[in-house]
Design an enzyme around this catalytic site. Structure first.
Site, PDB file in Angstrom:
ATOM      1  N   LYS A  57       0.821  -1.195   0.000  1.00 12.02           N
ATOM      2  CA  LYS A  57       0.000   0.000   0.000  1.00 12.02           C
ATOM      3  C   LYS A  57       0.864   1.258   0.000  1.00 12.02           C
ATOM      4  O   LYS A  57       0.431   2.330  -0.392  1.00 12.02           O
ATOM      5  CB  LYS A  57      -0.848   0.056   1.285  1.00 12.02           C
ATOM      6  CG  LYS A  57      -1.782  -1.080   1.504  1.00 12.02           C
ATOM      7  CD  LYS A  57      -2.436  -0.886   2.910  1.00 12.02           C
ATOM      8  CE  LYS A  57      -3.104  -2.131   3.389  1.00 12.02           C
ATOM      9  NZ  LYS A  57      -3.553  -2.017   4.793  1.00 12.02           N
ATOM     10  N   GLY A  58       2.098   1.130   0.491  1.00 13.09           N
ATOM     11  CA  GLY A  58       2.920   2.300   0.782  1.00 13.09           C
ATOM     12  C   GLY A  58       3.155   3.247  -0.378  1.00 13.09           C
ATOM     13  O   GLY A  58       3.324   4.443  -0.177  1.00 13.09           O
ATOM     14  N   GLU A 113       7.600   2.003  -6.244  1.00 16.17           N
ATOM     15  CA  GLU A 113       7.757   1.566  -4.854  1.00 16.17           C
ATOM     16  C   GLU A 113       7.971   2.772  -3.943  1.00 16.17           C
ATOM     17  O   GLU A 113       8.547   3.776  -4.359  1.00 16.17           O
ATOM     18  CB  GLU A 113       8.981   0.654  -4.738  1.00 16.17           C
ATOM     19  CG  GLU A 113       8.680  -0.805  -4.484  1.00 16.17           C
ATOM     20  CD  GLU A 113       8.075  -1.118  -3.115  1.00 16.17           C
ATOM     21  OE1 GLU A 113       7.360  -0.267  -2.541  1.00 16.17           O
ATOM     22  OE2 GLU A 113       8.302  -2.214  -2.624  1.00 16.17           O
ATOM     23  N   ASP A 114       7.541   2.654  -2.709  1.00 10.99           N
ATOM     24  CA  ASP A 114       7.784   3.717  -1.736  1.00 10.99           C
ATOM     25  C   ASP A 114       9.255   3.753  -1.324  1.00 10.99           C
ATOM     26  O   ASP A 114       9.889   4.789  -1.322  1.00 10.99           O
ATOM     27  CB  ASP A 114       6.875   3.562  -0.507  1.00 10.99           C
ATOM     28  CG  ASP A 114       6.887   2.157   0.089  1.00 10.99           C
ATOM     29  OD1 ASP A 114       7.641   1.283  -0.402  1.00 10.99           O
ATOM     30  OD2 ASP A 114       6.126   1.917   1.040  1.00 10.99           O
ATOM     31  N   ASP A 117      14.554  -1.103   0.457  1.00 11.07           N
ATOM     32  CA  ASP A 117      15.217  -1.340   1.738  1.00 11.07           C
ATOM     33  C   ASP A 117      16.187  -2.511   1.572  1.00 11.07           C
ATOM     34  O   ASP A 117      17.284  -2.337   1.059  1.00 11.07           O
ATOM     35  CB  ASP A 117      14.110  -1.601   2.774  1.00 11.07           C
ATOM     36  CG  ASP A 117      14.615  -1.718   4.187  1.00 11.07           C
ATOM     37  OD1 ASP A 117      15.603  -1.056   4.523  1.00 11.07           O
ATOM     38  OD2 ASP A 117      14.016  -2.467   4.981  1.00 11.07           O
ATOM     39  N   LYS A 145      17.324   3.051   0.904  1.00  7.46           N
ATOM     40  CA  LYS A 145      18.170   2.881   2.095  1.00  7.46           C
ATOM     41  C   LYS A 145      19.315   1.954   1.708  1.00  7.46           C
ATOM     42  O   LYS A 145      19.240   0.743   1.918  1.00  7.46           O
ATOM     43  CB  LYS A 145      17.360   2.181   3.197  1.00  7.46           C
ATOM     44  CG  LYS A 145      16.606   3.072   4.131  1.00  7.46           C
ATOM     45  CD  LYS A 145      16.136   2.215   5.316  1.00  7.46           C
ATOM     46  CE  LYS A 145      14.770   2.604   5.773  1.00  7.46           C
ATOM     47  NZ  LYS A 145      14.222   1.678   6.775  1.00  7.46           N
ATOM     48  N   PHE A 166      13.959   4.077  10.459  1.00  5.04           N
ATOM     49  CA  PHE A 166      12.606   3.701  10.070  1.00  5.04           C
ATOM     50  C   PHE A 166      11.799   4.973   9.819  1.00  5.04           C
ATOM     51  O   PHE A 166      11.634   5.798  10.715  1.00  5.04           O
ATOM     52  CB  PHE A 166      11.935   2.829  11.130  1.00  5.04           C
ATOM     53  CG  PHE A 166      10.722   2.148  10.583  1.00  5.04           C
ATOM     54  CD1 PHE A 166      10.850   1.005   9.803  1.00  5.04           C
ATOM     55  CD2 PHE A 166       9.453   2.672  10.793  1.00  5.04           C
ATOM     56  CE1 PHE A 166       9.730   0.386   9.251  1.00  5.04           C
ATOM     57  CE2 PHE A 166       8.332   2.056  10.252  1.00  5.04           C
ATOM     58  CZ  PHE A 166       8.473   0.910   9.481  1.00  5.04           C
ATOM     59  N   ASP A 173       3.971   3.566   6.481  1.00  6.46           N
ATOM     60  CA  ASP A 173       3.312   3.443   7.790  1.00  6.46           C
ATOM     61  C   ASP A 173       4.210   2.808   8.844  1.00  6.46           C
ATOM     62  O   ASP A 173       5.218   2.178   8.551  1.00  6.46           O
ATOM     63  CB  ASP A 173       2.070   2.555   7.665  1.00  6.46           C
ATOM     64  CG  ASP A 173       2.434   1.080   7.512  1.00  6.46           C
ATOM     65  OD1 ASP A 173       3.263   0.768   6.643  1.00  6.46           O
ATOM     66  OD2 ASP A 173       1.906   0.254   8.277  1.00  6.46           O
ATOM     67  N   ARG A 179       0.395   7.150   7.438  1.00 13.57           N
ATOM     68  CA  ARG A 179       0.404   7.160   5.971  1.00 13.57           C
ATOM     69  C   ARG A 179      -0.047   8.514   5.422  1.00 13.57           C
ATOM     70  O   ARG A 179       0.318   8.900   4.320  1.00 13.57           O
ATOM     71  CB  ARG A 179      -0.546   6.080   5.419  1.00 13.57           C
ATOM     72  CG  ARG A 179      -0.077   4.660   5.641  1.00 13.57           C
ATOM     73  CD  ARG A 179      -0.877   3.726   4.759  1.00 13.57           C
ATOM     74  NE  ARG A 179      -0.782   2.332   5.151  1.00 13.57           N
ATOM     75  CZ  ARG A 179       0.187   1.494   4.781  1.00 13.57           C
ATOM     76  NH1 ARG A 179       1.170   1.914   4.026  1.00 13.57           N
ATOM     77  NH2 ARG A 179       0.170   0.239   5.175  1.00 13.57           N
TER      78      ARG A 179
HETATM   79  P1  IMP Z   1      12.423  -4.516   1.046  1.00 10.05           P
HETATM   80  O1  IMP Z   1      11.839  -5.766   0.448  1.00 10.05           O
HETATM   81  O2  IMP Z   1      13.189  -4.802   2.306  1.00 10.05           O
HETATM   82  O3  IMP Z   1      13.198  -3.669   0.079  1.00 10.05           O
HETATM   83  O4  IMP Z   1      11.208  -3.712   1.630  1.00 10.05           O
HETATM   84  C1  IMP Z   1      10.382  -2.933   0.939  1.00 10.05           C
HETATM   85  C2  IMP Z   1       9.159  -2.625   1.765  1.00 10.05           C
HETATM   86  O5  IMP Z   1       9.407  -2.613   3.184  1.00 10.05           O
HETATM   87  C3  IMP Z   1       8.686  -1.243   1.432  1.00 10.05           C
HETATM   88  O6  IMP Z   1       7.854  -1.251   0.325  1.00 10.05           O
HETATM   89  C4  IMP Z   1       7.993  -0.814   2.707  1.00 10.05           C
HETATM   90  O7  IMP Z   1       6.650  -1.226   2.681  1.00 10.05           O
HETATM   91  C5  IMP Z   1       8.717  -1.546   3.819  1.00 10.05           C
HETATM   92  N1  IMP Z   1       9.690  -0.659   4.492  1.00 10.05           N
HETATM   93  C6  IMP Z   1      11.023  -0.727   4.433  1.00 10.05           C
HETATM   94  N2  IMP Z   1      11.611   0.243   5.161  1.00 10.05           N
HETATM   95  C7  IMP Z   1      10.604   0.954   5.685  1.00 10.05           C
HETATM   96  C8  IMP Z   1      10.556   2.136   6.524  1.00 10.05           C
HETATM   97  O8  IMP Z   1      11.573   2.731   6.941  1.00 10.05           O
HETATM   98  N3  IMP Z   1       9.316   2.580   6.837  1.00 10.05           N
HETATM   99  C9  IMP Z   1       8.176   1.978   6.410  1.00 10.05           C
HETATM  100  N4  IMP Z   1       8.173   0.896   5.630  1.00 10.05           N
HETATM  101  C10 IMP Z   1       9.374   0.384   5.270  1.00 10.05           C
END
Ligand code: IMP
Length: 191
Positions: A57-58, A113-114, A117, A145, A166, A173, A179
């Protein structure tokens, strides 16, 4: 005054000026950067009709602003993948909960994507969609990140690099909160 039904204890009624949050990226800076990203996508996809896929949803807030800064005929769709649940760290497991409405075959996809990470979500999506016979796939992420990366993922359109903190707001969220913030903030304490 409207009587607001309190379903949880300790809910701070002001999300925008929550004292437990520190502003990391202002609404003005976000909007300026998204306009630049939109111009870049408009140039890169000239003559094509990209399919922008919002990773729910982000990314929904970012998606809404990004498509309005792209001056091209385009299509949109939504995908939902399993996420962090109520914690702040990735489990590493990725599963598609809601797939696209139409086949991606032959399309020029842009995943929206938001935040990038660990990279686990997007590397899973890239692998899954390459097997579907797409013409091309690129990624647009508002936040990155780099310190948290577990899998290398090429980011074609990047909003901002941020430190390993974070963050919430602008679609992101913490346990479904924040959000609706117009800026990106770091949670210092949860009220
Ligand atoms: P990844 O698979 O670890 O790259 O994660 C991606 C998803 O993790 C993002 O689309 C977010 O929904 C969530 N996420 C990662 N870091 C954060 C953060 O700092 N705040 C909120 N959501 C996060």
């Amino acid at each position: 005054m409207i009587a607001f039904p309190m379903t949880e204890k300790n809910v701070n009624l002001s999300e925008f000026n929550d004292p437990g949050l520190e502003v990391l990226i202002t609404a003005e800076a976000i909007s300026k950067r998204i306009a630049e990203m939109g111009e870049q996508i408009t140039r890169d996809y000239a003559g094509r009709r990209p399919l922008l896929v919002c990773v729910l949803k982000g990314a929904m807030v970012f998606m809404a602003d990004l498509i309005r800064s792209i001056d091209l005929p385009l299509a949109i769709d939504f995908i939902a993948v399993s996420s962090y649940g109520s914690g702040t760290r990735s489990t590493g497991e990725v599963k598609i909960i809601k797939d696209l409405d139409a086949p991606a075959e032959g399309r020029d996809l842009i995943f929206v994507e938001d935040i990038l990470d660990t990279g686990l979500t997007l590397s899973y999506l890239l692998e899954n969609f390459r097997a579907r016979g797409t013409s091309s796939i690129t990624i647009a992420a508002l936040l990155n990140k780099p310190d948290r990366r577990k899998v290398e993922v090429h980011l074609d359109y990047k909003g901002f690099d941020i430190p390993d903190e974070f963050v919430v707001g602008y679609g992101l969220d913490f346990d479904e909160r924040y959000r609706n913030l117009p800026y990106i903030g770091v949670v210092r304490s949860v009220g």
